[in-house]
Structure formats: structure tokens, C-alpha cells
Motif scaffolding. Structure first.
Motif, PDB file in Angstrom:
ATOM      1  N   THR A  22      30.376  49.295  49.140  1.00 57.17           N
ATOM      2  CA  THR A  22      29.529  48.117  49.368  1.00 57.17           C
ATOM      3  C   THR A  22      28.436  48.396  50.391  1.00 57.17           C
ATOM      4  N   GLN A  27      26.816  40.371  49.712  1.00 56.74           N
ATOM      5  CA  GLN A  27      27.360  41.720  49.901  1.00 56.74           C
ATOM      6  C   GLN A  27      28.121  41.839  51.220  1.00 56.74           C
ATOM      7  N   LEU A  83      25.184  49.661  49.004  1.00 59.42           N
ATOM      8  CA  LEU A  83      24.520  48.602  48.235  1.00 59.42           C
ATOM      9  C   LEU A  83      23.692  47.707  49.154  1.00 59.42           C
ATOM     10  N   TYR A 103      27.971  45.267  42.086  1.00 59.33           N
ATOM     11  CA  TYR A 103      26.894  46.222  41.797  1.00 59.33           C
ATOM     12  C   TYR A 103      26.046  45.754  40.611  1.00 59.33           C
ATOM     13  N   CYS A 121      22.124  44.812  41.190  1.00 54.58           N
ATOM     14  CA  CYS A 121      21.104  45.635  40.520  1.00 54.58           C
ATOM     15  C   CYS A 121      20.305  44.815  39.520  1.00 54.58           C
ATOM     16  N   CYS A 176      34.038  45.052  43.066  1.00 51.31           N
ATOM     17  CA  CYS A 176      32.955  45.902  43.565  1.00 51.31           C
ATOM     18  C   CYS A 176      31.982  46.268  42.441  1.00 51.31           C
TER      19      CYS A 176
END
Length: 736
Positions: free
Chosen positions: A628, A609, A631, A153, A157, A149
Motif C-alpha cells: 500500500t 489508501q 501506491l 490497486y 489506478c 489490496c
């Protein structure tokens, strides 16, 4: 697949790539291959002379081309290949950056968690199954899933931040391209289609009356579109022959005296006697600008850029299907044959090509299913029992599972680009760049569906129809299938990535044609007729597909990332070399490819994702699943912001920028000069143009002087009598 099969595939592809790259570094030094590997430079320099001196260095491989490609700056790429070439290079730079971050994060954080995810006794590394390096090896309810996870991220990002800065930078470059480039006729011109038919009146008169009535202060002139066919063949042949005469050494020519002659063209090969030339050619037949040849489309030229933009932003009549307007493409970008298509047919053509594309995608499931059968030797042995002994051999097992499936799939995929280009041509785009952009989207959808989605579950047809009937189950199905298909996509990156780049730099088809031409046909003249522009419609989908594979497998199977990163580094060097040396720029797309790249990257991130969310659910990790979901929402919000902030600049021209350009030209006194150039910018019939025939006449006279050894210095305008060869200067000739 075990690591041994993967290493076998890597060894085969690495050896093949090194061999082809070494062979290329030798072949590019041979003078006879100059037109193949330096075609763009020869075309720009108009230099056909090759030095044929012998040197031992010509037969020794060297990495000099890599150094030159690396040292080429972005400004040089912009000057050579235009904004589209820079955008393509930015795609590769973005991929290198984001997957470098992904490789460092996943190889050091995720890969150890995957490898030690189960309490088991590991074998020697070469005998390990590839599944132990995937998330499938992590036991259910493991608390170490936070590592996956966290990696998700970091990758998401990083990708969003890099996408934002790239989108912002390319947007500025697009605006700078518009403001700093020489006056572009397409900024002053609109394309008008579906012109209403009036009894007893030509389309040309209808256009003139309409725009002088409603745009009296801004209308400048117009150019009607004529029936294609003979017009385009004459134009293309004339341009080719003129280029051949210009390229011929002084005093020599590969043609007859008249430059309107040629072997494989629509012009006859005439004798040297002027009388036979005049008797054999009827110039009245070339005057195709008649009412019967007019079509219901025209290019309308305005006095200012702003007036042209305003004319395209509103309906011209109460009937939306009449007087349909859009900004015109650049003159060299116009696809003249599609302008003759009736406007009311376009929506039917789009529906027909959409259905044909879907049928083609469904039919392609057969080879995909066959390829997946090769990756599963157990099922293959059950289906064909007589092959069991043969398939038990280690070498055969490694080749069949590690190399052959991806090779077969790539061979089938070679049929996709020409088919999709045909579909895009039938759709009726008005520009070459528009046709390539349409083909690019079709190839992208095709490869994502057939190469990515269908390959993840065997039994292609059943999988396809199950996917279509239950779209909501796609993430769950992919979450189950993706860890098991990691081996196939690692080998696909090796075969379709590394090997395809070595074939791209080798240019085998052009090399073969050049060899046959020079050694069998004994034609040693280097002609630029066969040079092509960069195939964005095939290479952009390929790079974006690898991006999708990289995002999807970065967390699930990180072992793919080193191979993928090597591909992007090689692609950066190879394509840069090809842009500088091989491909020519025929027209400019203005960076319109980047919105496609941005949307596909966002799709790849969101799909990754959602698949990760499904995997976390299967692995019973509510914490990872809960983190998640935000996100996914943030990625979609980021995409919406970019769509509102940057995308409109790629869709429409900026009025403020155009007004400033108009004022600058008016204040400098250049506007009148620009207007003079606009009158002939969209001339479909150059053979009816006085300027074109004047240049033809000059080439005829220069060619005759070279043959006869005379040194007459008269220009075409100084000749008192009509030319006996091209008939220029005679009353009623094609020059009038």
C-alpha cells in the motif's frame, strides 16, 4: 444495524423517490407550472403563453423527461449551460465510470472474503448484521487480505487514469472556449484597486495619467467604480421593468406609460399626464458619476488581450498595496458592491471569515453528536431507561437506526449553504462566480469534516479535539471506526442522495411560490425575475462528498457501492434535465471547478489508501501494508504531475493563444469594432448612458402607441421634441 433496518431505509427512500418522480412527471405537464419546470426555455424564447387545453395524458406519469435528458448531447449542454455545466456533467460521468469498476471488483472479489472472513454460523440474510459484510469480519492475519489490496490497486489506478483523461479533455475545452467564443471584454480589461488618493485630483484623472504615462501604446480607456447602493438598485429595477414591457402582449402593459415605473421598485408609480411625470422626477439626481461618488477602483481597458495580461503579471508600483491589478471578470459576473470595499480590508475580512467558519464548524458538532446517539440504541437506552421498552420494537428500531439519523443530519445541513455564502460575500470577491467558488470550497471543507470525519466516532466534541491534537493518529482512529459506521453512511447515501434528487427535480419551494402567486394573489403572469442559475456551490460539494464516501468504503464495506452507483446515475439524468429546462446561465466560470474536483478526488484516494494501510496494520498483514505504501507515493506523484501540466492553464491565460486571437482580429479588421464595444462593456451607471436612455425612450414610445392604438413609425432618433414621459432628447437630461 442489521440488513432489515437497511432494507427498511431503502424501502422508505425508494418509495418516496418513485412517488416524487412520478408526481414531477405529472406536474411538469400542467400549463400553470411551466415557469417552474421550463423557466430557462421560457427565458430564452421570451415566450410566456401556455396552452391550457385539457388532455388525459397530462395526468398520467411518464418517463419522457428521462429519455429527453439521456438524449441531450454534450454540445447541447455546452451551448445551454456553458463550460461549467459540462464540467459538472463530467464529474458525474467520471463517478459513474470509476464506481462501476469499483462495484464489479469489490462485490465479486472483496465482499465474499468479508462475509466468510470468520468461522461462524451465518443467519438468514435479512437478520445478518451489516458488520459481517465489512472488513471488520476478516480475522487478523488472514492471507485473504491480498484481495482488499488488489481491489485498492485496481480502484486507485482506474481513478488516476480516468482523472488524467478528464483533466486533459477539460483543459482542451477551456482553451477552445477562449478561442472560439465571441470577443470577451474580460480579456481586454483589468481591474485596478487601491488607487492612491491625490489631493485636488479625482481617481478617474489619476488612472488616466498613470496608464497613459506607463502604457501609452496599449491603453484604450477606463471606467471608474462609483459608490454602490442606489446605483445598483436603479440599474436592476430598470432592467426588470424593461423586460416586463418587452414580455407584455402588444397593445397591453402591466405598467404605467413610463417604463421607469413599477410597483415594487425604486421608481414611483406616476400618472398618465406627461407634466406630472416631469414634475415628479428630478433627472439631475440620477447623475451619480461625480467625484464624491468615486471609489479607488477602476476597470482599465487595453487595445489587445496580450497587453491586459502583461499588465496583471507585474507590480505597478514599489508599494505592493497600491495599484493592485488582476484580470477583470466578465461584465455580467461583476459583483459591484464588493468593488467598493477598500483593498486594505480584504486580508482582515478573510481572516474574520476563516475564524467564523471554524466556529460554525465547531458549533455544528452538537447536532452531529445527537445524530450519532440515535444510531447507538444501547447507549440511548442506558441514558434514557424509560425508553427501553419502546426501543425494543423492531419497527421503531429499524426506523431510528436506519432512517431517522440521516434525515435529522440533512435538515441541519440545510443551514450550511446560506451561511457559507454569507461568509464568502463578506470576504470581498469581485465576481459572482468567485463568490460561488469560495462558498463551494467552504461547504466542501465543512461537509468533509462534519459529515465524514466527525460522524465516524461518536462523542463529537472529544473526537474533534483529539483529532486536532494528534493529527498523526487520524488514519489509525479512522481505521478502527470506519467499519463500524458503514451502516450510517449507507443510509446517508439513500436519504441525502436519492431523496434529495427527487426534491431537486420537484423544486418544492418554486412550486409553492408559483401556486401562491397564481391561486392566491391571482397573478397569472409568468415572470423570469425569479429564475436562478445552477447552484454549483451546493451540488459540487455534495457529489464530491459521495465520491469520498465511495472511495473510502469501496474496500471496507462494498455493500454501499450499488446504492452509490444508483445515486450517480440518477444525478446524471436529473441535473442534465435541470440544466436544459430550469436553470439559466447568468455568467460563465470557464471550467474553474475542475481543479477543485481533481484535488478533492486525489485527497479521497490518498485518505482511502492511508485508512487501508491502518486497517491492514490492525489486521496484522505486513504484505498488504507493504504494497500500500508505494501506491500512496505514486498517487501523490501523479497529482504533482497534473498540477504542473494542467493546473496553470486554469490559473493564467495563455499568451500564445491571446496573441493569435489579437492577430486574427487585426487581420480581419474587427479590432476597431471590438474597441467600440469595449467602451461601454463595464458601464456601472447605465442611467447616465445615452444608449440606455435611447432604448428606454423607445420602450416608452412603443408602450404609449400600444395604449393609444396609434401606429406611429418614428424611431427615438427621429423624434424632434423631447419625450414627455422619459424626457429623452432634452438638453441636460439623463440621456446626455
Amino acid at each position: 444495524m442489521d440488513i432489515g433496518a437497511l432494507l427498511t431505509s431503502a424501502a422508505i427512500n425508494t418509495g418516496l423517490s418513485v412517488l416524487l418522480f412520478s408526481l414531477y412527471s405529472i406536474l411538469r405537464k400542467q400549463p400553470s407550472n411551466t415557469i417552474v419546470y421550463f423557466g430557462r426555455r421560457l427565458a430564452s424564447l421570451n415566450n410566456r403563453n401556455s396552452r391550457n387545453h385539457f388532455s388525459f395524458e397530462r395526468f398520467v406519469p411518464s418517463p419522457s423527461w428521462i429519455v429527453k435528458a439521456w438524449e441531450t448531447t454534450e454540445n447541447e449542454i455546452l451551448a445551454i449551460g456553458g463550460l461549467d455545466a459540462v464540467v459538472f456533467q463530467r464529474i458525474l460521468v467520471f463517478s459513474i465510470r470509476v464506481f462501476s469498476i469499483a462495484a464489479v471488483t469489490c462485490l465479486f472479489l472483496v465482499l465474499p472474503v468479508n462475509y466468510y472472513g470468520q468461522e461462524m454460523k451465518h443467519k438468514h440474510i435479512h437478520a445478518e448484521s451489516l458488520n459481517v459484510f465489512t472488513i471488520a469480519n476478516v480475522k487478523e492475519g488472514s492471507r485473504w487480505l491480498w484481495a482488499h489490496c488488489l481491489a485498492l490497486y485496481i480502484i486507485s489506478c482506474s481513478a488516476c487514469v480516468l482523472l488524467y483523461f478528464e483533466y486533459k479533455s477539460i483543459t482542451k475545452m477551456r482553451l477552445a472556449h477562449i478561442t472560439t467564443s465571441p470577443p470577451n471584454p474580460s480579456h481586454f480589461t483589468i481591474l485596478v484597486r487601491s488607487i492612491p488618493y491625490s489631493v485636488g485630483e479625482s481617481y478617474s484623472n489619476s488612472v488616466k495619467k498613470f496608464f497613459t504615462n506607463y502604457y501609452a501604446s496599449s491603453y484604450l480607456s477606463h471606467q471608474i467604480v462609483y459608490r454602490c447602493g442606489l446605483v445598483q438598485k436603479l440599474m436592476v429595477d430598470a432592467e426588470k421593468i424593461c423586460m416586463r414591457i418587452k414580455a407584455a402582449p402588444k397593445g397591453q402593459s402591466s405598467l404605467k406609460p413610463c417604463c421607469l415605473c413599477g410597483g415594487s421598485t425604486s421608481f414611483k408609480v406616476l400618472t398618465d399626464e406627461p407634466e406630472s411625470v416631469k414634475d415628479s422626477f428630478s433627472y439631475s439626481n440620477l447623475n451619480l458619476a461625480t467625484r464624491d461618488n468615486e471609489r479607488s477602483a477602476a476597470f482599465v481597458i487595453f487595445k489587445t488581450r496580450y497587453a491586459a495580461v502583461v499588465a496583471t503579471q507585474m507590480l505597478q508600483s514599489p508599494n505592493p498595496m497600491s495599484w493592485v491589478t488582476e484580470l477583470a471578470p466578465e461584465p455580467h459576473d461583476v459583483l459591484w458592491s464588493n468593488l467598493c470595499i477598500p483593498f486594505r480590508q480584504l486580508w482582515l475580512r478573510k481572516i474574520a471569515t476563516l475564524l467564523a467558519s471554524i466556529v460554525f464548524m465547531v458549533l455544528f458538532l452538537a447536532p452531529v453528536t445527537f445524530v450519532q446517539g440515535l444510531t447507538q440504541l444501547e447507549k440511548l437506552s442506558q441514558t434514557f431507561p424509560f425508553l427501553r421498552g419502546f426501543l425494543k420494537q423492531d419497527l421503531i428500531n429499524h426506523v431510528l437506526t436506519g432512517y431517522l439519523p440521516s434525515v435529522i443530519l440533512i435538515l441541519f445541513l440545510y443551514t450550511v449553504p446560506p451561511t457559507m455564502m454569507l461568509f464568502s460575500s463578506v470576504e470581498g470577491p469581485v465576481s459572482h462566480s468567485g463568490r460561488k467558488r469560495s462558498a463551494c470550497l467552504k461547504i466542501l471543507y465543512f461537509t468533509i469534516w462534519n459529515v465524514f470525519f466527525v460522524n465516524h466516532v461518536s462523542g463529537g466534541f472529544l473526537f474533534a479535539f483529539n483529532m486536532l491534537s494528534s493529527v498523526g493518529d487520524i488514519p489509525v482512529e479512522l481505521a478502527k471506526a470506519i467499519p463500524n459506521q458503514a451502516s450510517f453512511f449507507v443510509t446517508y447515501v439513500l436519504t441525502s442522495g436519492w431523496a434529495s434528487l427527487s426534491c431537486e427535480v420537484m423544486q418544492p419551494f418554486s412550486l409553492l411560490c408559483n401556486f401562491l402567486k397564481k391561486h392566491l394573489l391571482r397573478n397569472h403572469e409568468d415572470s423570469s425575475d425569479g429564475l436562478v442559475s445552477f447552484p454549483y456551490h451546493t451540488e459540487v460539494p455534495r457529489v464530491l462528498l459521495f465520491g469520498l464516501i465511495g472511495f473510502t468504503y469501496s474496500v471496507m464495506a462494498p455493500l454501499i457501492l450499488p446504492f452509490l452507483l444508483i445515486y450517480f446515475l440518477l444525478a446524471y439524468l436529473v441535473y442534465r434535465n435541470q440544466i436544459v429546462n430550469v436553470y439559466i446561465t447568468k455568467y460563465e466560470g470557464g471550467g474553474q471547478l475542475w481543479p477543485i474536483v481533481h484535488n478533492t478526488t486525489i485527497f479521497s484516494l490518498v485518505l482511502t489508501q492511508m485508512i487501508s494501510l491502518g486497517v491492514f496494520g490492525i489486521k496484522k498483514s505486513p504484505v498488504a501494508s507493504g504494497f500500500t505504501i508505494p501506491l500512496i507515493i505514486c498517487t501523490l506523484l501523479f497529482n504533482e504531475y497534473c498540477r504542473q501540466r494542467f493546473f496553470p492553464i486554469f490559473k493564467k491565460n495563455v499568451a500564445q493563444v491571446l496573441l493569435e486571437m489579437d492577430r486574427r482580429d487585426e487581420q480581419s479588421g474587427r479590432m476597431e469594432e471590438i474597441h467600440q464595444q469595449l467602451h461601454s462593456a463595464y458601464c456601472q451607471l447605465p442611467l447616465t448612458s445615452h444608449e440606455f436612455c435611447e432604448s428606454v425612450h423607445k420602450l416608452c414610445q412603443d408602450n404609449i402607441r400600444g395604449r393609444e392604438g396609434t401606429k406611429s413609425g418614428k424611431e427615438p432618433s427621429e423624434v424632434s421634441e423631447p419625450c414627455a414621459v422619459c424626457n429623452f432628447g432634452k438638453e441636460g437630461s439623463i440621456g446626455e
